[in-house]
Write a protein that holds these residues in place. Structure first.
Motif, PDB file in Angstrom:
ATOM      1  N   LEU A 148     -25.137 -35.109   5.558  1.00 23.15           N
ATOM      2  CA  LEU A 148     -25.920 -36.311   5.239  1.00 23.15           C
ATOM      3  C   LEU A 148     -27.088 -36.005   4.295  1.00 23.15           C
ATOM      4  O   LEU A 148     -27.261 -36.683   3.288  1.00 23.15           O
ATOM      5  CB  LEU A 148     -26.458 -36.926   6.541  1.00 23.15           C
ATOM      6  N   VAL A 149     -27.876 -34.997   4.642  1.00 24.90           N
ATOM      7  CA  VAL A 149     -29.151 -34.808   3.942  1.00 24.90           C
ATOM      8  C   VAL A 149     -29.036 -33.758   2.837  1.00 24.90           C
ATOM      9  O   VAL A 149     -28.142 -32.927   2.855  1.00 24.90           O
ATOM     10  CB  VAL A 149     -30.285 -34.416   4.924  1.00 24.90           C
ATOM     11  N   THR A 150     -29.989 -33.817   1.901  1.00 26.37           N
ATOM     12  CA  THR A 150     -29.928 -32.901   0.753  1.00 26.37           C
ATOM     13  C   THR A 150     -30.540 -31.543   1.089  1.00 26.37           C
ATOM     14  O   THR A 150     -30.320 -30.583   0.388  1.00 26.37           O
ATOM     15  CB  THR A 150     -30.723 -33.478  -0.429  1.00 26.37           C
ATOM     16  N   ARG A 151     -31.303 -31.507   2.147  1.00 26.82           N
ATOM     17  CA  ARG A 151     -32.062 -30.289   2.455  1.00 26.82           C
ATOM     18  C   ARG A 151     -31.211 -29.331   3.289  1.00 26.82           C
ATOM     19  O   ARG A 151     -30.395 -29.754   4.103  1.00 26.82           O
ATOM     20  CB  ARG A 151     -33.307 -30.680   3.264  1.00 26.82           C
ATOM     21  N   ASP A 152     -31.448 -28.060   3.083  1.00 26.33           N
ATOM     22  CA  ASP A 152     -30.802 -27.052   3.913  1.00 26.33           C
ATOM     23  C   ASP A 152     -31.481 -27.070   5.281  1.00 26.33           C
ATOM     24  O   ASP A 152     -32.657 -26.721   5.401  1.00 26.33           O
ATOM     25  CB  ASP A 152     -30.972 -25.681   3.245  1.00 26.33           C
ATOM     26  N   ILE A 153     -30.769 -27.475   6.306  1.00 26.53           N
ATOM     27  CA  ILE A 153     -31.402 -27.583   7.628  1.00 26.53           C
ATOM     28  C   ILE A 153     -30.888 -26.485   8.552  1.00 26.53           C
ATOM     29  O   ILE A 153     -30.972 -26.583   9.770  1.00 26.53           O
ATOM     30  CB  ILE A 153     -31.174 -28.979   8.261  1.00 26.53           C
ATOM     31  N   LEU A 174     -33.300 -25.245  11.144  1.00 26.98           N
ATOM     32  CA  LEU A 174     -33.873 -26.186  12.122  1.00 26.98           C
ATOM     33  C   LEU A 174     -33.447 -25.758  13.530  1.00 26.98           C
ATOM     34  O   LEU A 174     -32.288 -25.445  13.769  1.00 26.98           O
ATOM     35  CB  LEU A 174     -33.365 -27.602  11.814  1.00 26.98           C
ATOM     36  N   ARG A 175     -34.419 -25.718  14.443  1.00 30.75           N
ATOM     37  CA  ARG A 175     -34.163 -25.292  15.830  1.00 30.75           C
ATOM     38  C   ARG A 175     -34.658 -26.374  16.787  1.00 30.75           C
ATOM     39  O   ARG A 175     -35.499 -27.179  16.409  1.00 30.75           O
ATOM     40  CB  ARG A 175     -34.925 -23.991  16.129  1.00 30.75           C
ATOM     41  N   PRO A 176     -34.163 -26.341  18.015  1.00 35.24           N
ATOM     42  CA  PRO A 176     -34.714 -27.289  18.986  1.00 35.24           C
ATOM     43  C   PRO A 176     -36.229 -27.133  19.064  1.00 35.24           C
ATOM     44  O   PRO A 176     -36.746 -26.007  19.022  1.00 35.24           O
ATOM     45  CB  PRO A 176     -34.046 -26.882  20.307  1.00 35.24           C
ATOM     46  N   THR A 189     -38.157 -31.663  10.728  1.00 38.18           N
ATOM     47  CA  THR A 189     -38.151 -31.396   9.290  1.00 38.18           C
ATOM     48  C   THR A 189     -38.073 -32.717   8.531  1.00 38.18           C
ATOM     49  O   THR A 189     -37.558 -33.710   9.044  1.00 38.18           O
ATOM     50  CB  THR A 189     -37.004 -30.442   8.899  1.00 38.18           C
ATOM     51  N   TYR A 190     -38.626 -32.679   7.329  1.00 35.33           N
ATOM     52  CA  TYR A 190     -38.611 -33.878   6.491  1.00 35.33           C
ATOM     53  C   TYR A 190     -37.364 -33.844   5.624  1.00 35.33           C
ATOM     54  O   TYR A 190     -37.095 -32.843   4.963  1.00 35.33           O
ATOM     55  CB  TYR A 190     -39.874 -33.907   5.624  1.00 35.33           C
ATOM     56  N   LEU A 216     -36.562 -35.572  10.808  1.00 39.73           N
ATOM     57  CA  LEU A 216     -35.442 -35.221  11.673  1.00 39.73           C
ATOM     58  C   LEU A 216     -35.946 -34.298  12.778  1.00 39.73           C
ATOM     59  O   LEU A 216     -36.467 -33.217  12.506  1.00 39.73           O
ATOM     60  CB  LEU A 216     -34.357 -34.530  10.843  1.00 39.73           C
ATOM     61  N   PHE A 217     -35.804 -34.733  14.008  1.00 37.27           N
ATOM     62  CA  PHE A 217     -36.233 -33.958  15.176  1.00 37.27           C
ATOM     63  C   PHE A 217     -35.008 -33.310  15.805  1.00 37.27           C
ATOM     64  O   PHE A 217     -34.025 -33.996  16.058  1.00 37.27           O
ATOM     65  CB  PHE A 217     -36.832 -34.885  16.251  1.00 37.27           C
ATOM     66  N   GLN A 218     -35.076 -32.028  16.057  1.00 33.11           N
ATOM     67  CA  GLN A 218     -34.023 -31.475  16.889  1.00 33.11           C
ATOM     68  C   GLN A 218     -34.547 -31.412  18.314  1.00 33.11           C
ATOM     69  O   GLN A 218     -35.494 -30.691  18.631  1.00 33.11           O
ATOM     70  CB  GLN A 218     -33.574 -30.081  16.416  1.00 33.11           C
ATOM     71  N   LEU A 219     -33.906 -32.174  19.183  1.00 30.87           N
ATOM     72  CA  LEU A 219     -34.401 -32.291  20.561  1.00 30.87           C
ATOM     73  C   LEU A 219     -33.717 -31.290  21.472  1.00 30.87           C
ATOM     74  O   LEU A 219     -34.250 -30.912  22.499  1.00 30.87           O
ATOM     75  CB  LEU A 219     -34.166 -33.714  21.078  1.00 30.87           C
TER      76      LEU A 219
END
Lengths: 519, 398, 587
Positions: free
Chosen positions: B81-86, B89-91, B95-96, B112-115
């Motif tokens: 979905l997003v353009t950014r390398d995520i 991202l960790r729980p 990230t924006y 985007l929150f990783q819960l």
């Protein structure tokens, strides 16, 4: 085990074979992978009871174009169009019409209709001829055009504007996008004649004679007639498929059977090969898929590797099969009231009027099968004794409309459908039932399973205007290349669509060569 | 979520915090945000502005669209979905992100929150369910709209840490920017993230609507010790421009709702090229963005400081005084803390380069009389206001 | 006020002494026309000689005829409009068919009428007021309803109530439809180019067309072609998933057509109904205060201000032609009126087959006129009500009774309704567009009473065996029963009902086969094919003869554009300054 080749063609249906043959002839190393035991796809032979032979789904077709025969040396490899056949429009009272390419005869046919028919054919063949540049080339883009696109459009414009002449052009522009029902009503009085023509326009589509766009499907069908008359696909010799296989192999292509492709391998946005269902990996510079565009893009590639809206549009491609195929093994020659033995060799059509067809169509909109379906019948054994044991016959029937998604499911309804059709045939052929040895009904669901055509659609996608030309199978992949680099489409789902024409396969091969993609 | 058949009787919905805003509202300036009634100004704009910049401001974030994304393929889905390398991202992290349509034009941005494992929350300005579900084709993912099930409060400003700690949230000191952890305010479970749209130290609190008023009351319970103000969207507009944050729907059109061809914008064009990672694997719009990236820029959103003090809300930008028109201001504000006229402007590049001598033509009124003036513009590469204390962990207790 | 209560079947067999609930029929003495027009010519003090000679004669005082006449008169021509009925308006008419009630018994809402024409003819000053309609809704069979409210917040929540996804998809849908509307609207006030011509003007028009298309991106271009050729049901399924929402949005696509929601080409018809606007709100519909007759009255008044004459009760028998030129018209009474220019506001079939001598026309044209598709597919009920009917499905105080009301909540029901029409039956479960405009407009019914208009899709041109009064009443009963399913007190409130099938529309308004668009809106009859290829530029086959009705580009609906476009062509031929307006641009 990994192997490397220039091009992999997925599916040895006739379009796949045409594409493979053209590529091979251009010096490209091609491997054609066929999931089934034999090549041919929907025109591959099949048998019931071991001794009654049929030609798969395609039982009548127009000859292959002269250009393709020459390019691929098909005649040299044994290709000959099957026996030419006329159409007999069956009538419940035995007043049948015999319809040829440019003449029609029969009891009770009015003189005006008899005279109007050749005129009508002439005019519509002229329209078809005018459309040729469109069918023979990749569909032109409407913006960001290349020279070739401009040429195609230019030729098309020239043909329509100057080739047809002013009045004929007006008529063409008037009818191009409308329904065959109104046009035939303007031209003819005889219901049987109108029914028979309309049946050809809608056969294989989820459209009735009243659906706008059926003139276009009719013109699409007439493309074949430019090459010669309708001919029987008689079954055992399968000249076309065999000739294509030989032509491809002669040029160096390899055809592998029982090689079911599980997925197309994509590496950083580029197709790099395929993985078979047995885990074998084959690498190639390009992958060409003759499979249904929906299956290719959503299943073999997978939506995650595509852009979101593109993937969504792939899932919105319409093409739900509406034709079932009935194969009958008969212990003797069926008698049809009012038809001579010789006439049994023709194509028999049950489509007594346009209203009849439209009513038959109504049902499939609601997931029902037609109680009074349109039937397209051939008895190939009339031309070829080898198809059945001595004195026995095989009869092949296309049944429209039979939906893919039948309300209540197909499980318990297959037999009733077959019984109803056999009973209906009995109205025209009183001895048919007594001759019946065995039968096989292929519903669109069976066609999907056995021929891997999504939703059992003949043409890998409805031939409606909004899914034709630069929108076939969908815009963004209409010029045979796809958003995945090095992945091409060459099946009936592409422009110019279904039918045993080989055109999608040829156009795709030309596109690949033009891009130099396989080098 | 259940919507009553008679919902038509009330045009605007009330957030769980509405009663408190209503009590505090002296200006009675309300506005619509995603069918909710929210405060434009609660009491006085300048008070609310300075609360963010020097004290603590509390704003209602409930109308923000919130989507819960779960399922086996949730990560793969978001990655496409997003353009950014995520991938990092960790729980417990936020990230924006931005996302584009197939043509590489911006649809929206969000946090985007990783819960948890395969459990994400996406908070956005616009309605995105349609696009998220279109994008979900081919993924094993479950997307749920939870805007109305999660109440949210932004607590922003230099003293926001002190206020929240005093209000009863323990273990806040270790929270780094873009962390999000489940904490307790006294006994109430609250998800606290160190995020915000103000460019200052700040937190966002996410809770069940039934706890909303308790949380509010706990925060305002320490009002005696700290300067705390309820804040409306007008003050937010000022501070977000100071921080040079862009606003979808105002600074650029969201692509799927753009009618005119060419009126949408790519992430590069709005200055978000830094979160486009062309090498991260496939994502929607990658091909188009790759193509755009390989060409010289056509236009960019630029941060400009306009000379003088005339309001620059709607103005054209010219290449040279009396020169050729080359852009337009998308948003602008007078910055009380910088004493400068700030704006974000969409500027057309000439031959791939930013015109060097930019001037704004400002039309303004004095006692109902229209006047116009030329003002020189200075382009900035960094946010206009970006204080050190925003990043310190643990934050200062001032 | 007499009030009918009880069994509606009895109502139809009611004897003349019983309450006047029977349908208005043609053999009855005509009730007084709501708009007295005799003074139009009474004021004319000109001599007999000049009364029989005009610069231009317009046949038919429909809204397009009047628009056309008004622009010609504005350009300084002496223009006469001839109308066969004792009242003007054609299908844009309001009449007092039941004492105290004004029936707009053909067209009933106004949105397509071009604001450019409104402005250029100063219709506001001539008394026209178009009040925006605020909502539309569909009743569901399960007792619920779907409403499309004017308030965007409420509208969104209502969409969300039925489908969260659809509420968001509606944003994309609105943007896409608006994009197509903007494109199509650019062609409304222009003459379509002739593909068979090489004249610079046609080349220019084609270039304009290409330029408009070029403004789209490549994928938008393909999407537009798809939109143009798709069935509405399929098009909407690209956006929506909820069955009721799909049915609600589909309705506008079948109004007036001989197509079903699954027929390719219906998505365009949606546009034909959505491209209208009221003060910039694209897709919004409005009521003309005083009924649709107010549109005709304002046009007539503007026309007369510019010196034009209108004669009613003046049926034209034939267009007089000498050589290759028109010389005037001959009335049914035998009277002859001469003019250099004759413009027909009648549909193309009627114009060429009834008003002209076949022998002087090109054979191809006669053939095309015969083939011209003009099958009616709609019916209409106009009902005088003793009070406001209640709709238990709707909460008390719901604003949804103020707008369009529909009863068909699935695509399947819509398509089944079409299947009936294909078999020459009226739909057993028809699609109805019902409005109660007296809620807005006190001039339509006495205080406390109401006037209801119900547009019904589908109704055949000829049911098997042809129309009879009994069949017409049965058709009406089908509709009344459907409404009564959702409004228990409805039948008891009926004071009078006028039931109109294509037969009535043809006999009174002269709409051939009762087609409300004067010719179907299918691809073979749009743009340069409308009404026939080679005759799409408003000119007839003989010099001085023109067409200005809905049979010409851009087609049906109370739009006025065909009338204005025809006037432009006429003035061009006469080398007079153009009095017609240019399209308003929103860019």
């Amino acid at each position: 085990m990994t192997e490397r080749t220039d091009a992999i063609v997925i599916g040895a249906g006739h379009n796949g074979l045409v594409c493979a043959a053209y590529l091979a002839r251009a010096g490209i190393k091609v491997v054609c992978l066929e999931a089934a035991e034999a090549a041919g796809g929907m025109s591959a032979p099949r048998a019931i009871g071991g001794k009654y032979h049929f030609s798969g789904l395609a039982h009548a077709a127009y000859p292959i174009s002269r250009a393709m025969r020459r390019d691929l040396k098909l005649d040299q490899f044994g290709y000959a169009a099957g026996p030419a056949i006329d159409t007999v429009a069956l009538d419940a009272d035995g007043r049948h019409l015999i319809i040829g390419t440019n003449r029609v005869s029969g009891d009770g046919l009015e003189e005006t209709d008899r005279e109007a028919y050749p005129e009508f054919k002439k005019q519509y063949l002229a329209f078809t001829r005018a459309l040729r540049p469109l069918f023979d080339n990749k569909p032109p883009r409407l913006k960001n055009m290349q020279v070739a696109d401009t040429m195609t459009l230019g030729k098309l414009g020239w043909n329509v504007r100057l080739g047809l002449g002013r009045e004929s052009m007006y008529e063409f522009l008037r009818v191009a996008a409308i329904n065959i029902y109104d046009v035939l009503d303007e031209l003819f009085a005889d219901e049987r004649l109108k029914g028979a023509i309309a049946a050809d326009a809608v056969m294989g589509s989820a459209m009735g004679p009243r659906s706008p766009g059926t003139i276009l499907t009719w013109l699409q069908r007439l493309q074949g007639e430019l090459n010669g008359p309708l001919s029987l696909q008689s079954g055992d010799r399968l000249q076309l498929v065999q000739a294509l296989v030989r032509s491809a192999e002669d040029a160096g292509a390899t055809i592998r059977h029982n090689a079911h492709v599980a997925r197309i391998l994509v590496d950083n946005g580029k197709a790099s090969g395929v993985e078979l269902s047995n885990g074998e990996v084959l690498n190639a510079r390009i992958v060409v898929s003759n499979a249904d565009a929906r299956a290719t893009l959503s299943t073999l590639v997978g939506a995650p590797l595509l852009d979101a809206m593109f993937a969504n549009r792939v899932s919105q491609i319409r093409g739900s099969g509406v034709v079932a195929k009935l194969h009958l093994a008969l212990s003797g020659m069926p008698k049809f009231t009012g038809l001579s033995e010789k006439q049994l060799g023709h194509r028999l059509l049950v489509a007594p009027s346009m209203k009849y067809i439209e009513r038959a169509f109504n049902h499939c909109k609601y997931g029902e099968y037609s109680e009074q379906p349109v039937l397209d019948i051939v008895i190939p054994s009339m031309h070829n004794d080898a198809l059945a044991p001595d004195g026995h016959h095989v009869m092949s029937v296309n049944i429209a409309y039979v939906p893919y998604d039948l309300e209540g499911g197909w499980e318990n309804q297959k037999q009733p459908v077959a019984d109803k059709v056999i009973a209906q045939l009995g109205q025209y052929s009183p001895n048919l039932k007594s001759l019946l040895v065995e039968h096989e009904l292929l519903t669109p669901r069976d066609i999907e399973e056995q021929y891997r055509a999504v939703q059992g659609h003949w043409h890998h996608g409805e031939l409606s205007i909004h899914q034709s030309f630069m929108m076939r199978p969908l815009h963004g992949a209409a010029q045979y290349d796809t958003p995945i680099e090095k992945l091409f489409l060459c099946g009936a789902g592409c422009h110019p669509g279904g039918g045993l024409t080989g055109l999608p396969g040829r156009n795709a091969a030309r596109r690949i060569l033009e891009l130099g993609a396989a080098k | 979520m259940k919507i009553d058949r008679e919902h038509f009787r009330q045009s605007l919905q009330r957030t769980p915090f509405h009663d408190r805003f209503d009590e505090k509202s002296t200006s009675e300036e309300w506005m619509v945000w995603n069918t909710y009634k929210v405060a434009r100004v609660v009491d006085k704009l300048s008070t609310e502005y300075f609360a963010v910049r020097s004290g603590c401001a509390v704003m209602d974030l409930t109308p923000m669209e919130k989507y819960r994304i779960t399922g086996k393929d949730a990560r793969a889905f978001l990655d496409r979905l997003v353009t950014r390398d995520i991938s990092r991202l960790r729980p417990g992290r936020v990230t924006y992100v931005v996302w584009c349509n197939d043509e590489g034009k911006l649809i929206d941005d969000g946090t985007l929150f990783q819960l948890g494992d395969n459990d994400y929350r996406l908070c956005v300005q616009h309605h995105q369910l349609d696009w998220l579900l279109i994008s979900a084709t081919g993924f094993d993912v479950h997307i749920e709209l939870e805007t109305h099930e999660v109440a949210a409060l932004a607590v922003q400003g230099p003293t926001s840490y002190a206020v929240l700690a005093a209000a009863g949230i323990a273990d806040l000191e270790g929270l780094k920017p873009f962390d999000a952890v489940a904490l307790r305010l006294k006994d109430i479970p609250v998800l606290v993230s160190r995020t915000g749209y103000t460019g200052d130290l700040g937190y966002e609190l996410w809770m069940e609507p039934s706890h909303a008023l308790q949380v509010w009351d706990a925060i305002f319970g320490v009002q005696g010790q700290y300067d705390i103000h309820a804040m409306g969207l007008s003050a937010l507009e000022m501070v977000r421009i100071e921080a040079a944050f862009i606003m979808p729907g105002f600074d650029f059109n969201t692509a799927e709702a753009t009618v005119r061809n060419g009126y949408d914008r790519s992430p590069y064009e709005v200055g978000l090229g830094w979160i486009v990672h062309l090498d991260k694997g496939h994502f929607t719009g990658r091909k188009a963005l790759e193509k755009e990236h390989s060409r010289p820029p056509m236009r960019r959103m630029e941060k400009i400081v306009v000379d003088g003090n005339k309001p620059v809300g709607e103005a054209y930008i010219y290449d040279g005084k009396n020169g050729k028109r080359c852009g337009e201001v998308k948003c602008g504000t007078w910055s009380p803390i910088l004493k400068a006229n700030l704006a974000l402007a969409d500027i057309e590049y000439r031959n791939g380069r930013l015109p060097t001598d930019l001037w704004a033509r400002i039309e303004y009124q004095r006692e109902l009389k229209w006047r116009s003036a030329w003002a020189a513009c200075e382009v900035r590469s960094k946010p206009f206001y970006d204080p050190e204390h925003r990043r310190a962990t643990p934050p200062a207790r001032i | 006020m007499p009030r009918f209560a009880g069994n509606p079947a009895k109502a139809f067999s009611a004897s003349p002494e019983k309450p006047d609930y029977r349908a208005y029929t043609l053999n009855r003495p005509r009730p007084k026309a709501c708009y007295k027009v005799t003074w139009f010519t009474a004021n004319n003090k000109e001599s007999q000689a000049s009364m029989n000679h005009y610069d231009a004669i317009v046949i038919g005082a429909g809204h397009n005829g009047l628009t056309n006449a008004a622009f010609l008169a504005k350009a300084g021509l002496r223009v006469l409009v001839l109308e066969k009925n004792p009242y003007i308006g054609g299908a844009t008419v309001s009449r007092e068919l039941h004492h105290g009630w004004q029936y707009s018994n053909c067209s009933y809402v106004c949105s397509l009428f071009r604001p450019e024409i409104y402005n250029a003819l100063d219709l506001g000053r001539h008394g026209l007021k178009v009040i925006p309609l605020v909502s539309s809704m569909t009743f569901k069979q399960d007792g619920d309803y779907f409403g499309s409210y004017y308030n965007p917040n409420v509208r969104r929540r209502e969409l969300m109530r039925h489908s969260l996804r659809d509420a968001d998809a509606a944003i994309r849908f609105d943007a896409d439809v608006l994009r197509w509307c903007r494109l199509i609207r650019g062609f409304l006030l222009r003459t379509p180019p002739d593909p068979g011509s090489f004249r610079p003007r046609d080349a220019f028009e084609f270039a304009y067309l290409l330029k408009k298309f070029h403004e789209l991106s490549e994928s938008q271009l393909y999407e537009f072609i798809r939109f143009f050729t798709m069935p509405i049901a399929e098009y909407l399924e690209n956006y929506f998933e909820n069955e009721t929402i799909l049915a609600h949005y589909s309705g506008g696509s079948i109004i007036g057509t001989g197509l079903g929601v699954y027929s390719p080409g219906t998505a365009y018809v949606l546009l034909h109904h959505a491209m209208g606007d009221v003060d910039g709100n694209i897709g919004a519909w409005g009521f003309a205060r005083g009924g649709m007759g107010a549109v005709a009255r304002a046009l007539a008044s503007s026309f007369q201000t510019h010196g034009g004459d209108i004669r009613t009760d003046a049926e034209v028998a034939q267009i007089a032609v000498s050589g290759n030129r028109v010389t005037g018209v001959e009335l049914a009474s035998g009277e002859q009126i001469s003019a250099k220019v004759v413009i027909s506001n009648l549909d193309a079939k009627r114009t060429f087959i009834k008003l002209m001598d076949e022998n002087i026309l090109p054979a191809k044209l006669v053939e095309r006129a015969r083939k011209f598709k003009i099958r009616g597919s709609s019916g209409k009920l106009n009902i005088a009500l003793d009070g406001m009917p209640s709709f238990p499905s709707l909460p008390e105080g719901s604003p949804l009774t103020l707008g369009h009301m529909h009863f068909t909540d699935t695509l399947r029901r819509l398509e089944k309704a079409y299947d009936d029409w294909k078999e020459d039956r009226w739909s057993a479960d028809p699609y109805c567009d019902m409005l109660i405009p007296s809620q807005y407009d006190p001039s339509l019914a006495p205080p406390g009473k109401h006037m209801m208009t119900v547009f019904v899709q589908y109704c055949p041109v000829q049911p098997e065996g042809g129309w009879t009064d009994e069949k017409r009443d049965q058709f009406g009963q089908t509709v009344i029963d459907q409404i009564a399913d959702y409004s228990p007190d409805f039948k008891d409130l009926i004071l009078h009902a006028e039931i109109r099938t294509p037969r009535e529309l043809e006999l009174e308004e002269g709409l051939t086969e009762g087609n409300i668009f004067q010719g179907e809106l299918t691809f073979d009859q749009l743009m340069f094919n409308r009404p026939f290829p080679g005759y799409a530029q408003y000119r007839g086959p003989v010099r001085g003869m023109y067409m200005c009705g809905s049979s010409t580009h851009p087609g049906g609906g109370v739009m006025g554009a065909p009338g204005a476009n025809a006037a432009r062509e006429i003035l061009r031929d006469l080398r007079k300054p153009d009095s017609t307006p240019q399209e308003f641009s929103d860019d």
